[in-house]
Design an enzyme around this catalytic site. Structure first.
Site, PDB file in Angstrom:
ATOM      1  N   PHE A  63       9.131  76.117  13.895  1.00  0.00           N
ATOM      2  CA  PHE A  63      10.094  77.235  13.847  1.00  0.00           C
ATOM      3  C   PHE A  63       9.900  78.225  12.578  1.00  0.00           C
ATOM      4  O   PHE A  63       9.200  77.366  11.863  1.00  0.00           O
ATOM      5  CB  PHE A  63      11.719  76.771  13.887  1.00  0.00           C
ATOM      6  CG  PHE A  63      12.387  77.351  14.953  1.00  0.00           C
ATOM      7  CD1 PHE A  63      11.794  77.151  16.254  1.00  0.00           C
ATOM      8  CD2 PHE A  63      13.703  77.994  14.708  1.00  0.00           C
ATOM      9  CE1 PHE A  63      12.744  77.807  17.370  1.00  0.00           C
ATOM     10  CE2 PHE A  63      14.195  78.564  15.870  1.00  0.00           C
ATOM     11  CZ  PHE A  63      13.963  78.449  17.155  1.00  0.00           C
TER      12      PHE A  63
ATOM     13  N   GLN B 181      22.221  88.457   8.374  1.00  0.00           N
ATOM     14  CA  GLN B 181      20.849  88.137   8.879  1.00  0.00           C
ATOM     15  C   GLN B 181      20.610  89.232  10.051  1.00  0.00           C
ATOM     16  O   GLN B 181      21.311  89.068  11.227  1.00  0.00           O
ATOM     17  CB  GLN B 181      20.750  86.756   9.245  1.00  0.00           C
ATOM     18  CG  GLN B 181      19.252  86.462  10.035  1.00  0.00           C
ATOM     19  CD  GLN B 181      19.089  84.719  10.159  1.00  0.00           C
ATOM     20  OE1 GLN B 181      19.510  84.261  10.999  1.00  0.00           O
ATOM     21  NE2 GLN B 181      18.328  84.407   9.077  1.00  0.00           N
TER      22      GLN B 181
ATOM     23  N   HIS C 161      17.811  89.364  12.930  1.00  0.00           N
ATOM     24  CA  HIS C 161      16.956  88.594  13.664  1.00  0.00           C
ATOM     25  C   HIS C 161      15.605  89.294  13.984  1.00  0.00           C
ATOM     26  O   HIS C 161      15.622  90.476  14.669  1.00  0.00           O
ATOM     27  CB  HIS C 161      17.722  87.856  14.960  1.00  0.00           C
ATOM     28  CG  HIS C 161      17.051  86.796  15.848  1.00  0.00           C
ATOM     29  ND1 HIS C 161      15.610  87.356  16.340  1.00  0.00           N
ATOM     30  CD2 HIS C 161      16.789  85.694  15.820  1.00  0.00           C
ATOM     31  CE1 HIS C 161      15.169  86.022  16.630  1.00  0.00           C
ATOM     32  NE2 HIS C 161      15.951  85.157  16.450  1.00  0.00           N
TER      33      HIS C 161
ATOM     34  N   LEU D 173      19.251  88.989  22.436  1.00  0.00           N
ATOM     35  CA  LEU D 173      18.282  87.948  21.487  1.00  0.00           C
ATOM     36  C   LEU D 173      17.034  87.677  22.351  1.00  0.00           C
ATOM     37  O   LEU D 173      17.096  87.020  23.507  1.00  0.00           O
ATOM     38  CB  LEU D 173      19.060  86.923  21.119  1.00  0.00           C
ATOM     39  CG  LEU D 173      18.125  85.745  20.444  1.00  0.00           C
ATOM     40  CD1 LEU D 173      17.997  86.513  18.730  1.00  0.00           C
ATOM     41  CD2 LEU D 173      19.257  84.734  19.886  1.00  0.00           C
TER      42      LEU D 173
ATOM     43  N   GLU E 261      13.405  82.697  18.595  1.00  0.00           N
ATOM     44  CA  GLU E 261      12.295  82.592  17.700  1.00  0.00           C
ATOM     45  C   GLU E 261      11.354  81.582  18.196  1.00  0.00           C
ATOM     46  O   GLU E 261      10.325  81.537  17.927  1.00  0.00           O
ATOM     47  CB  GLU E 261      13.021  82.165  16.447  1.00  0.00           C
ATOM     48  CG  GLU E 261      12.190  81.979  15.353  1.00  0.00           C
ATOM     49  CD  GLU E 261      12.793  81.726  14.083  1.00  0.00           C
ATOM     50  OE1 GLU E 261      13.606  82.523  13.615  1.00  0.00           O
ATOM     51  OE2 GLU E 261      12.512  80.828  13.065  1.00  0.00           O
TER      52      GLU E 261
ATOM     53  N   ARG F  38      13.159  84.685   8.550  1.00  0.00           N
ATOM     54  CA  ARG F  38      13.561  85.550   9.292  1.00  0.00           C
ATOM     55  C   ARG F  38      13.711  87.010   8.560  1.00  0.00           C
ATOM     56  O   ARG F  38      13.335  88.106   8.940  1.00  0.00           O
ATOM     57  CB  ARG F  38      14.721  85.160  10.183  1.00  0.00           C
ATOM     58  CG  ARG F  38      14.686  84.418  11.283  1.00  0.00           C
ATOM     59  CD  ARG F  38      15.900  84.042  11.862  1.00  0.00           C
ATOM     60  NE  ARG F  38      15.853  83.300  13.044  1.00  0.00           N
ATOM     61  CZ  ARG F  38      16.697  82.539  13.667  1.00  0.00           C
ATOM     62  NH1 ARG F  38      18.118  82.825  13.425  1.00  0.00           N
ATOM     63  NH2 ARG F  38      16.318  81.766  14.619  1.00  0.00           N
TER      64      ARG F  38
ATOM     65  N   HIS G 170      22.635  89.641  13.434  1.00  0.00           N
ATOM     66  CA  HIS G 170      22.542  88.214  14.305  1.00  0.00           C
ATOM     67  C   HIS G 170      23.481  87.420  13.645  1.00  0.00           C
ATOM     68  O   HIS G 170      24.085  86.526  14.498  1.00  0.00           O
ATOM     69  CB  HIS G 170      20.743  87.718  14.108  1.00  0.00           C
ATOM     70  CG  HIS G 170      20.598  86.655  14.988  1.00  0.00           C
ATOM     71  ND1 HIS G 170      21.102  86.536  16.161  1.00  0.00           N
ATOM     72  CD2 HIS G 170      20.277  85.272  14.660  1.00  0.00           C
ATOM     73  CE1 HIS G 170      20.784  85.170  16.865  1.00  0.00           C
ATOM     74  NE2 HIS G 170      20.367  84.356  15.642  1.00  0.00           N
TER      75      HIS G 170
ATOM     76  N   ARG H 109      19.216  82.328   6.546  1.00  0.00           N
ATOM     77  CA  ARG H 109      19.618  80.910   7.081  1.00  0.00           C
ATOM     78  C   ARG H 109      17.839  80.797   7.958  1.00  0.00           C
ATOM     79  O   ARG H 109      17.577  81.770   8.615  1.00  0.00           O
ATOM     80  CB  ARG H 109      20.457  81.151   8.274  1.00  0.00           C
ATOM     81  CG  ARG H 109      20.423  79.944   9.160  1.00  0.00           C
ATOM     82  CD  ARG H 109      21.559  79.823  10.149  1.00  0.00           C
ATOM     83  NE  ARG H 109      21.711  80.941  11.037  1.00  0.00           N
ATOM     84  CZ  ARG H 109      20.726  80.971  12.213  1.00  0.00           C
ATOM     85  NH1 ARG H 109      19.940  80.004  12.438  1.00  0.00           N
ATOM     86  NH2 ARG H 109      20.831  81.986  13.006  1.00  0.00           N
TER      87      ARG H 109
END
Lengths: 558, 320, 296
Positions: free
Chosen positions: A114, A227, A229, A239, A242, A273, A337, A372
C-alpha cells in the site's frame, strides 16, 4: 426511561468495536445509528488494514515511522506508537472473530503493498475489506444482544453541569422524539464527506457527530486536513481502491507516460496519497490530462489476478464508468475522501467534555496528522474504538446517572422541529447543500489559497443565513427524510466553517493542506495543531503542540 | 434524456393506500435509477421516501423493485430499464412490509439471519496467532461474504411468497458462510438445524435469488451446497435428501427417470399416510391416461451408464 | 432442419401427451429428429441429482452433448428444466478447460469426448430463432383468435439468464408471447409468468408447492386468461395435476386448463385435439377448445 452505561453513536467499525469492548467489561451498552449497522460507510474501505506482524519479520516501529512520515510530521507520535504497536493483536482478534482475510501459500494471513509504506503490511479481503470487517463485527453484535436503536437520528448531545449525559434523538420511522440517558457517550459517527461535492463518501456521511460535539463545546482539531484520494471516478466520485496500485497498476497521463517518475521516483504510484493526488492535479492543470482526468492502467496485471483480488472494482468500472478494467485504462482523478481532523481526543478516546468520547473518522487522536496512509483508517477505527469502549465503560462504572428534565428536552425539540415544519416560504435543503458542496470542491480542493478560502467562508456564512429559512416539503411523521436531510445540513454547515477557518489559519503547506500562496512546509511556525472551539462569539482558534517521541521532522521524499 | 419514473407510493398516515405517481424528468443519458430518484427527491418531491447511501453497490440500502424485479437502484442504468415510452416502474421490495413508499421494514429479514446463529463458533483454545486456513477456503467464502444484505433475494423468493416461515436465501447463504468456514466447529450442528422444516429443503430451486442478487452471491447455489453437505454428514433422513438419493438411483438403474417409483421410494414404501396422499393425484392421472408407463424401459446400453456412475463415485471417493 | 432430439423423461412419463404432440408439430414444421435417448443418452439430472453430486450431473450431460456431437447435430429439447440444466452444465464445461478435461476423462472409457460445441435449444427458441415468427405464421391453419393465453415459462428457461445467453439472444425474453401472437392468440401478462410452479418441492413441502399452483392459476384466471401455456412439462405436472389440490387448499374454483406449447402450436396447425392429447389433462380443456370452435 431509556438508559445505558455506555451509549455509542454510530454503528460503523469504530462504533461496533467500541460497543463490543465496552460490553465485555460488563457495562450495559447500546448503539444508536441513523442507518442499520451494515449500511455504515466503513463498508467503503476497500483495500485493507495495516499491521506490522513481528513473526513475519516486520516491526511496528517501521509502521509507526511510515505513518509519522505520511502525516507530514503532524501526527502525535505517542498515539501513533499505540496504534501501530497494538495493530498485530487487533488484527489477530479480528481474524478470530471470523474475518476471512486473504492467505499466503502457508495458510497464514497474506499482505499486499500500500502507499507510503516501505513494506507490504496491508491485510485484506479481496477489495472489500471494510465490508468484510463490518459484517463480521455485526455478527458479533448480533451475538452480544447489544441493543441497537436502528434508524434513530441523534438531534443533540445532552450536557448537564458540564458533563455529557445522554442524547436527544428521533426515531425516523415514527418521528417520535426520545431522550436516551447515558453515563458516557462515545461518538463514532464518521466523517464529513458530503460537505464536499463530489466525494467518495456515502450520502449519509454528513458530519452530524462532529457538528453535535462542536455545538456542545468539544474541541475540533486538524479540520483543514482533507484527504483527496488519487483514484476516484469522474462525475460520481466513486472510489477505486489503492489496492489497485498496491497490486501494481500504473498511472498514465495523456501522453501515456508514468508521470509519477517526476514526482516520486522511488515509490512511484505508491507514494503517499497527498503526493500522488497533487501530482495528478498538476498533470491535469498543465494540460496532460484527458477531460479533467488521468488514467489508471491495470491491463498488465492480468485477468486472473484482477478477478481474484480486485473483484469489486471490475464491477465498479463497468457499472459506473462503462469501462472494462481488464482491457482498458480507466479515467480517474483526485476526489475528496477523508478528514484527518475531527473531535480532539486523547489516546483513550476522551474529549474535553467529561463523559464524551470519540473514535473513528469523527475523532482526531491525532494519528493521521496532515495525511492518512491508506489502510490506516480501518486500523484507527478498531484500535481507538476498542480503547474508547473500554475506558468509557470504566468511567461509567464510577458514575451515577445524572438527573435532568427529560421532558424538557423532548418538548424543546418537538417545538423546534414543529417550527421548521411550520415555515411556509423559503428554499429547500438540497439547493443549499449543493451550493456548499460545489464551493468546497472549488475552493478547498487539492490546492488552496487565501482568496479562495475567504470567498468560500463568506459563501458558507451566506448558506447559514439561507439555512435559517429552509422549508420542508414533507411535514409528516413517517420516515421523513426531508427532515433528516435538513437537520444534517445544519451540522454540515458548522463542519464546513471549521474546516475553512482552520485552512485559512494554517499558513503553510503540510500534508493534504497545499496552499499555492504558502507552498512550503514551515516547521518553525506551524509544527502544531490548529484547534477550533465554539464560543458565543463564534469559532475560536487555538493551537496545540505536536507530540514528538522519537522521529524528528525531516524533508519528505518518496 | 426524458424519462417517466412511475413510483408505487404508500404512506400509512394518509388513506390513499398504495398508488402510482409518475414523475417526468430530464436527466443525463448514463444516469442510474438512483440518480433519478435522488433528483426527484431533491428537485420535485421531498416527501418521496427511500433508503440510499453509498451509490456504489456496497451498502445494500437501495434495493427495490424496478420493472418487477428486485435490484439495487444505484447500479441499475436508467436507459437499460425504460420502455418505448421512456417509462420505468419502481416499487418497494415484496415479501417485506412497507413502512412508506420505497422503504420496507427489514425486521423479519434480520430475525431470520439471527436464526442461523450467524457468528463464528470455533472450538478449543484460540491459537496465539491466526487460524491457519488455505487461501482457497477463504476465497471460496469471499463469494458469500460479498453479500451486502440488501434483501433483493428475499424480495423475489418464490417460497417466501407462500411461506413466511422459510428461512430464506439471504439467511441460508449466511449459514453457508459458517458451514463452509474451516475455522467453524459447529458445521454438523448447524446443518442439523438447517435440515429441518423451513430450512434448506424448502427451497424450490427457482433461481430467482441467483438472478436478482447484485453481488453474485448466488444464494441458491449455496443452498444446494448445504444440501450436498447435509447429505454427506449423514442427514439423509429427510424427504428432500431421499428425493435426491432415489432420483440418482433411478437414473443410475435405467438411464432415465421412473416417475412412478420416484414419489413412492422418496416417501418410503412403508410410509402409508404419505403414500395415500399421492393416491388421489395418481388416480386422477390414471383415469385421464396420464399415468407414467408402468413398464419402464431402460436406455440402450444401460450398462455403460451404470459403469459411469460407479466410476465417477469411485474416483470421487479416492479424491476424498 | 435436423436436430438431435432430447425429449426428456417427463414427456414420456408423467406427461405422455407431450411427446407425440411435439413429434407431430416438428414433422409439420419440417424438423427432422434423431432421438438421443435411443442412442443411450440419459436424464439431465433435473437439478435434483446435482444436489447430491454436481460433478456426476455434469458428466451425464457432457455425455449427451458428446453423443450429439458424434451425430453432427444440434440438440433440441422440449422441456424448460432440461434446457436449464443442460445450459448450466454447458456453461461450466465450456468456461473451464481443466474441468472439461476432468469430465472427459470419465467419458473416455466409453470412447466419448465432449469438444464443447453443443448449444441445446428448446423447441420454443427453435421456432423463434431458426424458423422465424413470420414463417411460423404460414403454418397456421386454425388461427387461435379470441384466445387469451397466459404464458408460463418455467424457471429454468429464463434463469439464470446468463447461462441461457439472454444477452446474446434478445428474443428469448418474450419468445412465448411472440409464438402465441403468431398463432393468432392474445398473450395475457400476469405476475406468475416467470415464477416457479412449485414442482421441485412437491414431495418435500406439498403445501407450499400447491400454494404456488393456486397463486399462479388463480391470478391468470382473474386477469381473464382462458388457459396457461407452458414449454415445461414439469410445470404442467404441477399446474394441471395439482390444481384440484390447489382449489381445495385455497377453497376457490379455478379450473383453468394448462396447455403444452407443442399442443398449442398443433392446434393452430389444425391437428385434432385428441391427437395432441388435449383430452388427457386433469383440468378439462373443453372450454378453451370450444372458444375456437373445436370439439374434443
Amino acid at each position: 426511561m431509556l438508559e445505558h452505561d455506555v451509549l455509542v453513536i454510530g454503528a460503523g467499525l469504530a462504533g461496533m468495536r467500541a460497543a463490543l469492548s465496552a460490553q465485555e467489561t460488563g457495562a450495559n451498552v447500546a448503539v444508536v445509528s441513523k442507518v442499520h449497522p451494515v449500511r455504515s460507510h466503513s463498508n467503503a474501505a476497500q483495500g485493507g488494514i495495516n499491521a506490522a506482524l513481528t513473526d513475519r519479520g516486520d516491526d511496528w516501529n517501521d509502521h509507526a515511522y511510515d505513518t509519522v512520515k505520511g502525516s507530514d510530521y503532524l501526527g502525535d507520535q505517542d498515539a501513533i506508537e499505540i496504534m501501530c504497536s497494538e495493530a498485530g493483536q487487533e488484527l489477530i482478534d479480528l481474524e478470530h472473530m471470523g474475518v476471512i482475510f486473504n492467505r499466503d501459500d502457508r495458510g497464514l494471513l497474506g499482505t499486499r503493498a500500500f502507499g507510503g509504506q516501505q513494506k507490504a503490511r496491508t491485510f485484506f479481503v479481496a477489495d472489500f475489506t471494510g465490508q468484510a470487517m463490518l459484517h463480521v463485527l455485526y455478527e458479533q453484535l448480533m451475538k452480544s444482544s447489544i441493543r441497537v436503536y436502528e434508524e434513530w437520528f441523534v438531534l443533540s448531545l445532552i450536557i448537564e453541569e458540564g458533563m455529557c449525559c445522554g442524547v436527544t434523538a428521533f426515531e425516523i420511522a415514527t418521528g417520535r422524539i426520545y431522550v436516551i440517558r447515558a453515563k458516557t457517550v462515545i461518538m463514532c459517527s464518521g466523517g464529513v464527506g458530503r460537505v464536499f461535492e463530489p466525494s467518495t463518501n456515502a450520502l449519509i456521511v454528513t458530519g452530524d457527530g462532529i457538528g453535535q460535539a462542536y455545538a456542545s463545546g468539544a474541541s475540533l482539531m486538524d479540520m483543514e486536513m482533507i484527504q483527496y484520494h488519487p483514484t476516484t471516478l469522474k462525475g460520481s466520485g466513486v472510489l477505486i481502491t489503492e489496492g489497485a496500485r498496491g497490486e501494481g497498476a500504473y498511472l498514465l497521463n495523456s501522453e501515456g507516460k508514468r508521470f509519477m517518475e517526476t514526482y516520486a521516483p522511488n515509490m512511484m504510484e505508491l507514494a503517499s496519497r497527498d503526493v500522488v493526488s497533487r501530482a495528478e492535479q498538476t498533470e491535469i492543470d498543465q494540460g496532460r490530462g484527458v477531460d479533467g482526468c488521468v488514467y489508471l492502467d491495470l491491463r498488465h496485471l492480468g485477468e486472473d489476478l484482477i478477478r481474484e483480488r480486485l473483484t469489486q472494482i471490475v464491477d465498479i468500472g463497468q457499472d459506473f464508468a462503462g469501462v472494462n478494467i481488464i482491457n482498458e485504462p480507466i479515467p480517474i482523478r483526485p476526489g475528496m475522501h477523508y478528514i484527518m481532523g475531527g473531535i480532539k481526543t486523547d489516546v483513550n478516546g476522551r474529549t474535553n467534555i467529561p463523559g464524551l468520547y470519540a473514535a473513528g473518522e469523527c475523532a482526531c487522536v491525532s494519528v493521521h496528522g496532515g495525511n492518512r496512509l491508506g489502510a490506516n483508517s480501518l486500523l484507527d477505527t478498531v484500535i481507538f474504538g476498542r480503547r474508547s469502549g473500554v475506558h468509557a465503560a470504566g468511567y461509567a462504572s464510577e458514575q451515577e446517572f445524572t438527573e435532568f428534565d427529560v421532558q424538557g428536552y423532548i418538548k424543546g425539540y418537538e417545538r423546534k422541529l414543529q417550527s421548521i415544519a411550520d415555515r411556509q416560504e423559503g428554499e429547500r435543503w438540497a439547493q443549499i447543500r449543493n451550493d456548499l458542496g460545489k464551493g468546497m470542491d472549488q475552493y478547498f480542493g487539492v490546492y488552496r489559497e487565501e482568496n479562495g478560502m475567504q470567498i468560500l467562508l463568506s459563501r458558507i456564512e451566506d448558506c447559514k443565513k439561507r439555512y435559517e429559512k429552509v422549508v420542508l416539503q414533507d411535514r409528516g411523521t413517517i420516515f421523513n427524510t426531508d427532515l433528516v436531510f435538513t437537520l444534517e445540513l445544519g451540522f454540515m454547515l458548522d463542519c464546513a466553517e471549521t474546516i475553512v477557518r482552520s485552512g485559512i489559519e494554517r499558513k503553510e503547506s503540510r500534508g493534504a493542506h497545499s496552499r499555492t500562496d504558502y507552498p512550503l512546509r514551515n516547521d518553525k511556525d506551524w509544527l502544531k495543531h490548529v484547534v477550533v472551539s465554539k464560543t458565543d462569539n463564534g469559532p475560536q482558534i487555538s493551537h496545540l503542540p505536536v507530540k514528538i517521541t522519537k522521529w524528528t521532522p525531516e524533508e519528505r521524499k518518496y | 434524456m426524458q424519462v417517466i419514473v412511475s413510483v408505487n407510493r404508500f404512506n400509512p398516515k394518509d388513506n390513499n393506500g398504495k398508488y402510482w405517481e409518475d414523475y417526468n424528468l430530464e436527466i443525463e443519458e448514463n444516469a442510474t435509477v438512483l440518480d433519478a430518484l435522488i433528483k426527484i427527491r431533491e428537485e420535485t418531491d421531498g416527501s418521496l421516501a427511500m433508503r440510499c447511501s453509498c451509490r456504489s453497490a456496497i451498502c445494500g440500502s437501495c434495493a427495490m423493485r424496478v420493472n418487477g424485479h428486485a435490484r439495487l437502484a444505484c447500479n441499475t442504468k436508467l436507459a437499460d430499464m425504460t420502455d418505448e415510452a421512456g417509462m420505468i416502474k419502481v416499487e418497494p421490495m415484496t415479501n417485506f412490509p412497507v413502512i412508506k413508499d420505497l422503504v420496507v421494514d427489514q425486521q423479519m429479514f434480520w430475525d431470520k439471519v439471527k436464526q442461523v446463529s450467524p457468528w463464528l463458533q470455533s472450538e478449543g483454545p484460540e491459537p496465539k496467532g491466526e487460524y491457519v486456513a488455505s487461501n482457497e477456503s477463504m476465497n471460496q467464502l469471499a463469494g458469500v461474504m460479498a453479500c451486502i444484505m440488501c434483501g433483493a433475494c428475499v424480495s423475489d423468493c418464490s417460497v417466501m411468497e407462500v411461506d413466511k416461515n422459510f428461512i430464506g436465501p439471504a439467511a441460508l447463504a449466511k449459514a453457508y458462510r459458517f458451514v463452509g468456514d474451516p475455522r467453524d466447529s459447529k458445521s454438523v450442528e448447524r446443518l442439523g438445524v438447517l435440515n429441518e422444516y423451513s430450512g434448506i429443503w424448502d427451497c424450490t430451486r427457482c433461481y430467482e435469488c441467483v438472478e436478482v442478487c447484485p453481488k453474485g452471491v448466488a444464494p441458491m447455489d449455496r443452498i444446494m451446497a448445504l444440501r450436498e453437505e447435509a447429505i454427506s454428514v449423514g442427514y439423509g433422513d429427510t424427504m428432500g435428501a431421499r428425493h435426491a438419493d432415489v432420483f440418482s438411483d433411478l437414473v443410475e438403474d435405467s438411464g432415465w427417470l421412473d416417475e412412478l417409483r420416484l414419489p413412492i421410494k422418496t416417501v418410503g414404501i412403508f410410509n402409508l399416510p404419505a403414500l395415500l396422499n399421492f393416491a388421489p393425484v395418481g388416480l386422477r392421472a390414471l383415469v385421464k391416461g396420464k399415468m407414467p408407463a408402468i413398464f419402464h424401459h431402460n436406455v440402450p446400453n444401460v450398462q455403460n451408464v451404470r459403469n459411469l456412475f460407479k466410476r465417477v463415485r469411485n474416483d470421487q471417493n479416492k479424491d476424498g | 432442419m435436423k436436430f438431435a432430439f432430447f425429449p426428456g423423461c417427463v414427456s414420456r412419463g408423467g406427461c405422455p401427451e407431450l411427446y407425440p404432440a411435439a413429434k407431430k408439430v416438428c414433422a409439420q414444421l419440417g424438423i427432422e429428429l434423431d432421438e438421443l435417448q435411443d442412442r443411450g443418452a440419459t436424464c439431465t439430472g433435473a437439478g435434483v441429482l446435482q444436489e447430491k453430486n454436481q460433478f456426476l450431473g455434469d458428466v451425464l450431460n457432457a455425455r449427451t452433448f458428446a453423443i450429439a456431437e458424434g451425430l453432427g447435430l444440434p440438440i433440441m429439447v422440449i422441456c424448460s428444466t432440461c434446457q436449464g440444466v443442460m445450459s448450466q452444465a454447458n456453461r461450466r464445461l465450456k468456461t473451464n478447460p481443466d474441468y472439461l478435461a476432468k469430465v472427459n476423462e470419465q467419458l473416455s472409457e466409453e470412447g466419448l469426448e465432449y469438444k464443447g460445441t453443443a448449444s441445446p435449444r428448446h423447441l420454443l427458441w427453435v421456432m423463434v430463432e431458426d424458423i422465424g415468427i413470420d414463417v411460423l405464421k404460414t403454418y397456421v391453419r386454425r388461427p387461435l383468435s379470441g384466445l387469451r393465453l397466459a404464458p408460463f415459462y418455467g424457471c429454468y428457461i429464463v434463469r439464470p439468464s446468463d447461462d441461457l445467453e439472454f444477452k446474446l439472444y434478445r428474443d428469448r425474453e418474450d419468445s412465448l408471447e411472440r409464438v402465441m401472437e403468431a398463432l393468432g392468440a392474445e398473450p395475457v401478462d400476469f405476475p406468475g409468468k416467470t415464477r416457479c410452479c412449485g414442482f421441485p418441492i412437491l414431495t418435500i413441502n406439498e403445501k407450499n408447492s400447491v400454494q404456488m399452483v393456486a397463486n399462479h392459476t388463480a391470478s391468470a384466471k382473474q386477469l381473464g386468461a382462458d388457459a396457461l401455456v407452458t414449454p415445461c412439462p414439469l410445470c404442467h405436472l404441477n399446474l394441471d395435476g395439482y390444481q384440484p389440490s390447489a382449489m381445495r387448499q385455497t377453497q376457490q374454483d379455478i379450473n383453468i386448463p394448462i396447455i403444452h406449447l407443442p399442443q398449442l402450436v398443433g392446434l393452430a396447425m389444425g391437428f385434432d385435439p385428441k391427437e395432441l392429447g388435449l383430452s388427457r389433462h386433469i383440468i378439462s380443456t373443453k372450454k378453451v377448445l370450444s372458444k375456437i370452435q373445436v370439439a374434443v
